[in-house]
Design a protein around this motif. Sequence first.
Motif, mmCIF file in Angstrom:
data_model
loop_
_atom_site.group_PDB
_atom_site.id
_atom_site.type_symbol
_atom_site.label_atom_id
_atom_site.label_comp_id
_atom_site.label_asym_id
_atom_site.label_seq_id
_atom_site.Cartn_x
_atom_site.Cartn_y
_atom_site.Cartn_z
ATOM 1 N N GLY A 1 0.962 -1.403 0.162
ATOM 2 C CA GLY A 1 -0.281 0.395 0.072
ATOM 3 C C GLY A 1 0.794 0.718 0.106
ATOM 4 N N GLU A 2 -0.193 2.434 0.428
ATOM 5 C CA GLU A 2 0.656 3.480 -0.079
ATOM 6 C C GLU A 2 1.418 3.476 1.622
ATOM 7 N N SER A 3 2.022 5.471 1.837
ATOM 8 C CA SER A 3 3.236 5.468 3.081
ATOM 9 C C SER A 3 1.956 5.368 4.435
ATOM 10 N N GLU A 4 1.026 5.924 4.211
ATOM 11 C CA GLU A 4 -0.145 5.622 5.507
ATOM 12 C C GLU A 4 0.121 4.449 5.720
ATOM 13 N N ASP A 5 -0.307 3.342 5.088
ATOM 14 C CA ASP A 5 -0.706 1.901 5.251
ATOM 15 C C ASP A 5 0.814 1.438 5.847
ATOM 16 N N LEU A 6 2.039 1.721 5.216
ATOM 17 C CA LEU A 6 2.901 1.385 5.912
ATOM 18 C C LEU A 6 3.431 1.928 7.472
ATOM 19 N N THR A 7 2.609 2.773 7.428
ATOM 20 C CA THR A 7 3.232 2.796 8.734
ATOM 21 C C THR A 7 2.039 2.229 10.464
ATOM 22 N N ALA A 8 0.324 1.913 9.002
ATOM 23 C CA ALA A 8 -0.701 1.758 9.911
ATOM 24 C C ALA A 8 0.242 0.412 10.949
ATOM 25 N N LEU A 9 0.411 0.170 9.267
ATOM 26 C CA LEU A 9 0.570 -1.583 9.707
ATOM 27 C C LEU A 9 2.411 -1.792 10.709
ATOM 28 N N THR A 10 3.236 -0.384 10.700
ATOM 29 C CA THR A 10 4.199 -0.941 11.791
ATOM 30 C C THR A 10 3.445 -0.569 12.910
ATOM 31 N N SER A 11 2.553 0.164 13.339
ATOM 32 C CA SER A 11 1.838 0.446 14.470
ATOM 33 C C SER A 11 1.323 -0.887 14.882
ATOM 34 N N LEU A 12 0.655 -1.844 13.928
ATOM 35 C CA LEU A 12 -0.246 -2.579 14.456
ATOM 36 C C LEU A 12 0.997 -3.448 14.598
ATOM 37 N N GLY A 13 2.653 -4.187 14.219
ATOM 38 C CA GLY A 13 3.459 -5.171 13.992
ATOM 39 C C GLY A 13 3.674 -6.099 12.957
#
Length: 313
Positions: free
Chosen positions: A45-57
């Motif tokens: 996905g996009e940049s925001e998705d990568l950050t969200a996926l990192t928050s989730l682990g």
Amino acid sequence: LVWRFGLEEIDGSVQDIYAKEFKRRIEEKSAGQVTVDIYSYGTLGESEDLTALTSLGTLQMTHASVGIIGSLVPEMQVFNIPYIFSQHDKLNQSVLTNNATLYEVVGNALIDQELRLMTFYLEGDMVWSTNTEIVKPDDFKDFRMRVMNSPLVIESFRVYGADTIPLPYSQVYGALQANIVDGQSNPVFSIEEMKFYEVTEYMIWSGKQKFTTSVIANQAWYLSLSAEHKTLLRDTFEEMSDFIFEKQQALNKAQLTKIKEFKPSMTFITLTRAQQNAFRKFSVPIRERYIELAGQPGERLLKALDEAFGNKK
Ligand code: 6CS
């Protein structure tokens, strides 16, 4: 162990060069204990998705550029303030690698999002690639500028009178081609690899911004690591600073040569000091807005960076 690492950019980009070397060093130093899996732009996905996926682990680490994550973490927008950096990229890079106030303020802000700050680095000067000539703020009147989706980035073009159109990276080429926007801003390597030069006529060096990215990790994952792995990460991120500094410089230079070769009709403009000053004047309200958005810690960070970069009052 597998450590998954996300990229906001495609193969051959600065982030890709960074991640491949990071992988090589971590795997070698951990003697096969750790494998780093790299997820190129588009796969998750996009940049925001990568950050969200990192928050989730789901991802252990990702790149997060300040033009985008600034909407989630206002403190990080400090690097979206026009003309914040010094003229000396070696100094800029060392501040991004070591400044104590930067790591404290941004580090604390990221913890609220279950994230941990690992490092910051530069990817090159932001160049405006446009369909009309822009040499003074007034030239932005009736101009539709594609921007990364961050309040300060948006305001920093609105103050010149531009219409701003936030779009994800993957849609910029199409928007330029279809005349939905009249220009965009990114480092030279990006203008080459994303082919923005095919659909714009001018490349303008305004000195306004430098593309600043961070590597962030999942906080719970980081805290669960052994002392040995934490040290491995800390040392490797520190070593990567000089490596990527040289690589991004070389890549931006090489890609400029390619653009000149592929598109002889491109007009290249570097704004003079006086021209830059006309744009620089508009930075005052952006600084005030930053402090409104990022509060007292943001104000402290801005002051520390002004000092570190030698900015005059
Ligand atoms: O313009 C953007 O949205 C992007 N530009 C670069 C060079 N990297 C990632 C970012 O999303």
